[in-house]
Design a protein around this motif. Structure first.
Motif, short mmCIF file in Angstrom:
data_model
loop_
_atom_site.label_atom_id
_atom_site.label_comp_id
_atom_site.label_asym_id
_atom_site.label_seq_id
_atom_site.Cartn_x
_atom_site.Cartn_y
_atom_site.Cartn_z
N SER A 105 0.84 -1.19 0.00
CA SER A 105 0.00 0.00 0.00
C SER A 105 0.88 1.24 0.00
O SER A 105 2.07 1.19 0.35
N PHE A 106 0.26 2.35 -0.37
CA PHE A 106 0.94 3.64 -0.30
C PHE A 106 0.13 4.52 0.62
O PHE A 106 -1.11 4.43 0.66
N VAL A 107 0.79 5.38 1.35
CA VAL A 107 0.07 6.25 2.27
C VAL A 107 0.73 7.62 2.36
O VAL A 107 1.96 7.73 2.29
N THR A 108 -0.09 8.65 2.41
CA THR A 108 0.39 10.00 2.73
C THR A 108 -0.29 10.38 4.03
O THR A 108 -1.50 10.60 4.05
N ALA A 109 0.47 10.45 5.11
CA ALA A 109 -0.12 10.60 6.44
C ALA A 109 0.26 11.95 7.05
O ALA A 109 1.42 12.34 7.02
#
Ligand SMILES: [Fe+2]
Length: 407
Positions: A105-109
């Motif tokens: 998965s990819f995430v921008t947090a």
């Protein structure tokens, strides 16, 4: 985990009494793998780690994301920059691809996560940009771009982006998001066996060693009652509420714990002619490997072709995340920093037309190093495509080799 560490206060012998200052005993907990037959740690809690007061089912948006078959068969290119930003590192992971062994998965947090543990397998979070603090029952790790943070199955933890709107690290400006690639295994993620001695020490030929693995500061002692923890198990997500804060460990020891390893600490292995990806291997998981492509001297034979040859790795799907430097072999394809490509089994892939000639010319002009940095995941079962992949796809990529060749 490779070697023994100890942190905080523990009794002299296993399974003996550790007395609390005001009376009573600390509660001992064993966290161990493979049914008491593999690595483990013993943790000493202020409160019983068993005291739950509530259990609620939780919608699992990321986990239930349907994976579509890569059909009709195509190489793929995704621009992670096109994915929506915001959220936390646990619940707002955006599923790119996966199979029965691993989900990527990819995430921008930009917000702290709730307390969380994945009881279906180990996780590795590769931090692409920004910095954050990982907090767990074992202690804390400050992580930044280039760090792999390895989280063993069942470890209660949370992620706090530096500069997030609440709970961020002191002194760091608000609003700095963290971008990360999240690798969730359906099993354990370990150091490649061939890097280790019979008893688990890193061998001299290994591209990294014990000194490169960053352990935990702590342990942490947090106060709190009725504290929720999100648990992923084989049935989905549950929010368990604990009577006391799980970060109440005064000491632990053992060979099972989270740690960080920075990609810049990977020592590249080079050959006179081109070396294949196994020299870049960093971790192994069930039916997949993780490799780190790092800045290194180019192949140095006077007649060498210093970029990859066309290859058809017939047993693998190959995912590549381009994180730094200049990736010569992909020039003209639209692939850039932040891109993810998928080159599946059944398809021969290789440099863009003209890249070989450009690389050879570069060598003749005195270019002796490459600064490319990438994270590769090769799986031995086909990868299905998640909703985030469909959202970020570059539809022109599959035809980029032919387009360049016909020019
Ligand atoms: Fe490849």
């Amino acid at each position: 985990m490779p070697y023994y560490r100890v942190s905080g206060e523990i009794p002299k012998k296993r399974h003996t009494r550790l007395e609390r200052p005001g009376g009573g005993l600390y509660a001992e907990e064993l966290m161990g793998e493979e049914g008491f037959s593999s690595d483990s740690s013993l943790l000493y809690h202020v409160h019983p780690p068993t005291a739950i007061v509530k259990s609620e089912a939780l919608a699992d948006i990321a986990g239930e994301a349907r994976l579509a078959a890569n059909h009709p068969l195509l190489p793929r290119h995704y621009r992670t920059q096109d994915l929506p930003a915001g959220g936390d590192l646990v619940l707002l992971r955006q599923a790119m691809m996966g199979n029965d062994d691993v989900r990527i998965s990819f995430v921008t947090a930009d917000a702290p996560s709730e307390l969380y543990r994945n009881s279906t397998g180990d996780e590795v979070v590769y931090v692409h940009a920004g910095s954050l603090r990982f907090e767990s029952v074992y202690g804390a790790i400050d992580a930044a771009a280039g760090d792999y943070v390895v989280v063993p199955r069942g470890t209660t933890h949370r992620w706090i982006p530096a500069g997030g709107p609440a709970g961020g690290l002191a002194g760091v400006p608000a609003g700095v998001p963290v971008t990360a690639l999240v690798i969730e295994a359906r099993g354990h993620i370990r150091t490649p066996r061939r890097y280790l001695s019979q008893t688990g020490q890193f061998l001299e030929h290994a591209p990294y060693c014990e000194r490169d693995l960053r352990g935990l500061a702590g342990p942490l002692l947090a106060e709190g009652e009725d504290v929720p923890v999100i648990v992923r198990n084989r049935s989905g997500l549950t929010r368990l509420t604990y009577a006391y804060h799980p970060f109440d460990v005064v000491g632990w020891d053992g060979c099972l714990y989270p740690y960080a390893f920075n990609i810049a600490d990977f020592e590249p292995i080079v050959k006179r002619t081109h070396a294949p990806p196994p020299v870049h291997q960093t971790f192994e998981g069930p039916n997949f490997v993780v490799c780190s492509f790092c800045p290194r001297p180019l192949d140095f034979d006077p007649l060498s072709v210093p970029i990859p040859y066309n290859h058809h790795n017939v047993d693998s799907d190959e995912m590549m995340f381009y994180v730094g430097g200049d990736y010569t072999a992909r020039q003209g394809s639209g692939v850039g920093l932040g891109s993810i490509t998928l080159h599946p089994g059944g398809f021969t892939h290789g440099p863009q037309p003209g890249a070989v000639e450009a690389a050879v010319a570069g060598l003749a002009e005195g270019k002796t190093t490459t600064d490319e940095t990438a994270v590769m995941i090769d799986t031995f079962r086909p990868l299905g495509l998640g909703p985030a992949a469909r959202r970020a796809e570059d539809p022109e990529y599959p035809w980029s080799w032919a387009r360049a060749a016909r020019r």
